[in-house]
Design an enzyme around this catalytic site. Sequence first.
Site, PDB file in Angstrom:
ATOM      1  N   VAL A 204      20.000  67.800  30.518  1.00 14.67           N
ATOM      2  CA  VAL A 204      19.960  69.224  30.177  1.00 14.67           C
ATOM      3  C   VAL A 204      19.006  69.407  29.011  1.00 14.67           C
ATOM      4  O   VAL A 204      19.255  68.878  27.914  1.00 14.67           O
ATOM      5  CB  VAL A 204      21.353  69.762  29.760  1.00 14.67           C
ATOM      6  CG1 VAL A 204      21.310  71.276  29.579  1.00 14.67           C
ATOM      7  CG2 VAL A 204      22.425  69.362  30.752  1.00 14.67           C
ATOM      8  N   HIS A 205      17.921  70.133  29.245  1.00 17.87           N
ATOM      9  CA  HIS A 205      16.989  70.358  28.134  1.00 17.87           C
ATOM     10  C   HIS A 205      16.247  71.691  28.197  1.00 17.87           C
ATOM     11  O   HIS A 205      15.617  72.097  27.231  1.00 17.87           O
ATOM     12  CB  HIS A 205      15.947  69.230  28.090  1.00 17.87           C
ATOM     13  CG  HIS A 205      14.864  69.395  29.116  1.00 17.87           C
ATOM     14  ND1 HIS A 205      15.032  69.057  30.434  1.00 17.87           N
ATOM     15  CD2 HIS A 205      13.615  69.888  29.016  1.00 17.87           C
ATOM     16  CE1 HIS A 205      13.926  69.315  31.096  1.00 17.87           C
ATOM     17  NE2 HIS A 205      13.042  69.836  30.271  1.00 17.87           N
ATOM     18  N   ARG A 206      16.293  72.398  29.326  1.00 17.66           N
ATOM     19  CA  ARG A 206      15.529  73.640  29.488  1.00 17.66           C
ATOM     20  C   ARG A 206      15.961  74.680  28.459  1.00 17.66           C
ATOM     21  O   ARG A 206      17.147  74.827  28.163  1.00 17.66           O
ATOM     22  CB  ARG A 206      15.738  74.218  30.878  1.00 17.66           C
ATOM     23  CG  ARG A 206      15.027  73.472  31.969  1.00 17.66           C
ATOM     24  CD  ARG A 206      13.612  73.957  32.133  1.00 17.66           C
ATOM     25  NE  ARG A 206      12.953  73.217  33.210  1.00 17.66           N
ATOM     26  CZ  ARG A 206      11.678  73.329  33.509  1.00 17.66           C
ATOM     27  NH1 ARG A 206      10.913  74.147  32.823  1.00 17.66           N
ATOM     28  NH2 ARG A 206      11.148  72.619  34.479  1.00 17.66           N
ATOM     29  N   ARG A 239      16.073  67.926  21.686  1.00 18.76           N
ATOM     30  CA  ARG A 239      16.260  69.374  21.529  1.00 18.76           C
ATOM     31  C   ARG A 239      17.735  69.755  21.724  1.00 18.76           C
ATOM     32  O   ARG A 239      18.308  70.513  20.926  1.00 18.76           O
ATOM     33  CB  ARG A 239      15.382  70.095  22.556  1.00 18.76           C
ATOM     34  CG  ARG A 239      15.640  71.587  22.689  1.00 18.76           C
ATOM     35  CD  ARG A 239      14.900  72.157  23.910  1.00 18.76           C
ATOM     36  NE  ARG A 239      15.140  73.568  24.045  1.00 18.76           N
ATOM     37  CZ  ARG A 239      14.447  74.507  23.418  1.00 18.76           C
ATOM     38  NH1 ARG A 239      13.446  74.153  22.624  1.00 18.76           N
ATOM     39  NH2 ARG A 239      14.735  75.775  23.593  1.00 18.76           N
ATOM     40  N   ASP A 280      18.376  70.080  34.937  1.00 17.76           N
ATOM     41  CA  ASP A 280      17.558  71.293  34.910  1.00 17.76           C
ATOM     42  C   ASP A 280      16.073  70.942  34.813  1.00 17.76           C
ATOM     43  O   ASP A 280      15.234  71.794  34.560  1.00 17.76           O
ATOM     44  CB  ASP A 280      17.975  72.232  33.771  1.00 17.76           C
ATOM     45  CG  ASP A 280      17.904  71.597  32.381  1.00 17.76           C
ATOM     46  OD1 ASP A 280      17.364  70.475  32.258  1.00 17.76           O
ATOM     47  OD2 ASP A 280      18.372  72.238  31.421  1.00 17.76           O
TER      48      ASP A 280
END
Length: 359
Positions: A204-206, A239, A280
């Site tokens: 998950v990074h978007r 992030r 994602d």
Amino acid sequence: MKLLTVVGARPQFIKAAAMTRVLRVAGDAFQNVMVHTGQHYDDSMSAVFFRELGIPEPDINLGIADLGHGAMTGRMLERLEECFMRVRPDRVLVYGDTNSTLAAALAAVKLAIPVGHVEAGLRSGNMRMPEEINRILTDRVSTWLFCPNGAAADTLRREGIVDGVHVVGDILYDVVLHERARVLKEVPLNRWEVENRRYLLASVHRQENTDSEPRLESILSALRVLARDMPVVLPLHPRTHRILEERNALSLLDGLRVTGPLSYLEVHRLMMSARAVLTDSGGMQKEAFYHRVPCLTLRDETEWSETLELGWNRLCGADHERILAAWAHIDSLPRIDGAQPYGDGEAAVRILDLLKAAP
């Protein structure tokens, strides 16, 4: 011919590995200058990929990172323009849809340097995604539009772009085919204390997920439920880690097998043997497809619609219930196993041939 390649983020380093191999074969026909904008800069997100995939150290590193979209793109545009004026390349090659991609394309075209865009023609239809804006604008100014599949070329045609459009295949597939045997040989699965097909791999990074507290909490909540039945390995993007830390919400990761960022070979070892991938990431959707591992995409749309049509991918968004329902029916869609809409693993060769043939 002097080719200047601009990279800045982890997916671009991987794609540059395929071009590096064919440039070595080309020998003196090309002088390749690689510029790293610095967008992904720490060892776990940058240097390890250069070492692992045999990519030469960048000739120039601009060191531009940790800025907002406007400031980052503007700073890159300024510095890349200076760089291009000094190096005077015959062509500039960019990859994908990052701020580095757009800044390089704009800097080059304003200096009348032809631009080649690898992964041209992709669209999610979501203009809230910074990546969507970057890819659309880059396509508008590129001389060569290197499409990963026919659908991308059709999209460009509908938008009125027909000159310079070439379907070359997916350059990421080049790398997967080249590294698959090495991954199996060099990276043991027991490193993560998991068993073949008895764990899930997640990422998950978007921005659309990490910047929205409800979306990120919903995704992580669903992953925690899934982790009750089998391990969920989550290589945590810097992030995402920073955002959770700032929100005092690291406890949302409880029950998951959280690791730091992994190298290319490590991610692919985990992906190849996972029961399913939840992500994602656009790249991981395709890579899961290449390994014939089911994928649940934690977004509301995807650029890679072929993976949906062939039954290997399902859109779940960030909704807790949709994610769990998709997992419950992971095997309900008929899957087409032999189709390969992304070429034959020779995209980099075709790209170089096209760049070489042009006046």
